[in-house]
Design an enzyme around this catalytic site. Sequence first.
Site, PDB file in Angstrom:
ATOM      1  N   SER A   1      -0.025   5.707  -8.811  1.00 56.89           N
ATOM      2  CA  SER A   1      -0.131   6.560  -7.637  1.00 56.89           C
ATOM      3  C   SER A   1       1.038   6.277  -6.712  1.00 56.89           C
ATOM      4  CB  SER A   1      -1.429   6.241  -6.898  1.00 56.89           C
ATOM      5  OG  SER A   1      -1.402   4.864  -6.516  1.00 56.89           O
ATOM      6  N   LYS A   2       1.207   7.133  -5.730  1.00 50.04           N
ATOM      7  CA  LYS A   2       2.269   6.911  -4.755  1.00 50.04           C
ATOM      8  C   LYS A   2       2.008   5.607  -4.012  1.00 50.04           C
ATOM      9  CE  LYS A   2       4.370   8.876  -0.612  1.00 50.04           C
ATOM     10  NZ  LYS A   2       4.419   7.565  -0.031  1.00 50.04           N
ATOM     11  N   ARG A   3       0.728   5.384  -3.736  1.00 46.92           N
ATOM     12  CA  ARG A   3       0.374   4.158  -3.019  1.00 46.92           C
ATOM     13  C   ARG A   3       0.778   2.909  -3.801  1.00 46.92           C
ATOM     14  NH1 ARG A   3      -5.375   2.810  -1.729  1.00 46.92           N
ATOM     15  NH2 ARG A   3      -4.925   0.724  -0.975  1.00 46.92           N
TER      16      ARG A   3
ATOM     17  N   ALA B   1       3.067   2.709  -6.116  1.00 43.40           N
ATOM     18  CA  ALA B   1       4.535   2.625  -6.177  1.00 43.40           C
ATOM     19  C   ALA B   1       5.085   2.082  -4.851  1.00 43.40           C
ATOM     20  CB  ALA B   1       5.124   3.991  -6.485  1.00 43.40           C
ATOM     21  N   ASP B   2       4.528   2.556  -3.743  1.00 46.49           N
ATOM     22  CA  ASP B   2       4.969   2.072  -2.422  1.00 46.49           C
ATOM     23  C   ASP B   2       4.744   0.564  -2.315  1.00 46.49           C
ATOM     24  OD1 ASP B   2       5.679   4.560  -1.691  1.00 46.49           O
ATOM     25  OD2 ASP B   2       4.001   4.929  -0.317  1.00 46.49           O
TER      26      ASP B   2
END
Length: 501
Positions: free
Chosen positions: A261-263, A265-266
């Site tokens: 998810s973007k989370r 990856a962040d």
Amino acid sequence: MSVRVRFAPSPTGALHIGGVRTALYNYLFAKKNKGTFILRIEDTDQTRFVVGAEEYIEQSLKWAGITPDEGVSNGGNYGPYRQSERKDIYKKYAQQLLDEGRAYYAFDTPEELGAMRDRLKEARVANPQYNAVTRMQMSNSLTLSAEETQAKIDAGEPYVIRIKLPRNEDIRFKDIVRGWVVVNTATLDDKILMKSDGMPTYHMANIVDDHLMEITHVIRGEEWLPSAPLHIYLYESFGWKAPEFAHLPLLLKPDGNGKLSKRAADQLGFPIFPLNWTDPVSGELSVGFKEAGYLPDAFINFLALLGWNPGGEKELFSIDDLIDAFSLDKINKAGAKFDIEKAKWFNQQYLKFMSDEEITDQFMALIDADIDRAKAKAIALSLKERVTFIQEMPEAGKFYFEAPSEYDEKVARKKWNEEASAKLLEFATELKEKSSYNKDSVKELLTEVLERDEMPIGRVMPALRLALTGQAGGPDLMEIVEILGADETFERIKKASEVLN
Ligand code: GLU
């Protein structure tokens, strides 16, 4: 029949790396089979529309080199390619299903639907649905007379159009990746085909367009697998031949624990979008693979192998190699773990392949120093195998532009000595007298100067590097001398002697 495939994103935000992979597999499959790759924009859900998302998708594909043969920007014989411009087409096909009794009008208000769900929950129905059982208690053209139905429509009451699924029937199809999929209609509900705003749902528009655009293979993410039985049923309802399906495995977090998810990856500090994306609501900037320094060919090579395994040891594939090797039957069923270190490795490899002129151009664009091309080229080539990203080159080669102001303490303590520095000054003085030299003749001269005193080369090399760069490691030392030139080499040795002796 020639292969026609499509990438059909919804412009609801930035294109996720998983979406780029879907586009890539479609593209590779089309090119491999001398077919056509189509970009269709699925923008019928107006509530999820995000300004700039469509442009972002196009720019991302362009950067990655995934060029559509037909689509919103380049047109084609099957347009329009933006679903919001095809409203009338869907209406016509919805009418066909209504006329044939395969779909029906439903007038239920949100309250009535809520009440139905509550009733079913109370009766301990695990999965309350609008289906063959429940629809007969609801407000729709199956329970109302034709006159009542028409009266409601004429009165402007909001309605949706639903597919009429049979009560208990197996729907089966063979997915290229997953094999046979069998789902009983008792587990599905009568999905809405046309919404009350007159727009089609994803299911309706997707099927009508895939049919009209003569799509032969639907290659898409695994998250659409649960929708596939309904899609198969819709093709049957229209009397159309369904395309073949290939549902791609998920991209997983690096530890294999759940969807990437973007989370995630962040948190782990790597990009998830191909290009920079600024969230239009929060204003938050997400750095893209491009801006993080990834070369498009490296990015594509990396992405192609996330979920597809051509077999064998080979890992470096140009786009033509990928096209040549690609086949849907080598797509893995299991999710693919995302490994950013591998992405970096690919980038490093592609940096090595980059032509001398190209790397010089890119390096020159990054530095603001006023140096001639030949020197910039020499510097860039000395650095290219020492960095992962081109953007790291100015910092890695900082010493080419400025004499060191500090010296690595440990090297200074262990390797610097007056004897070595005197010898190095002698060498640099003699180098200054030469009218021309290159790294080989620099090496010869240094060896010659050292041999006079029978001093081993290992005694002076770390000291020379320290004087020239301030550091313990870096590019080939003789190359550094050649690039800096005799005068600068002499000055730096002199300065280091003053500071360190
Ligand atoms: N519009 C869908 C999406 O956003 C397309 C799914 C499909 O390829 O059928 O992914």
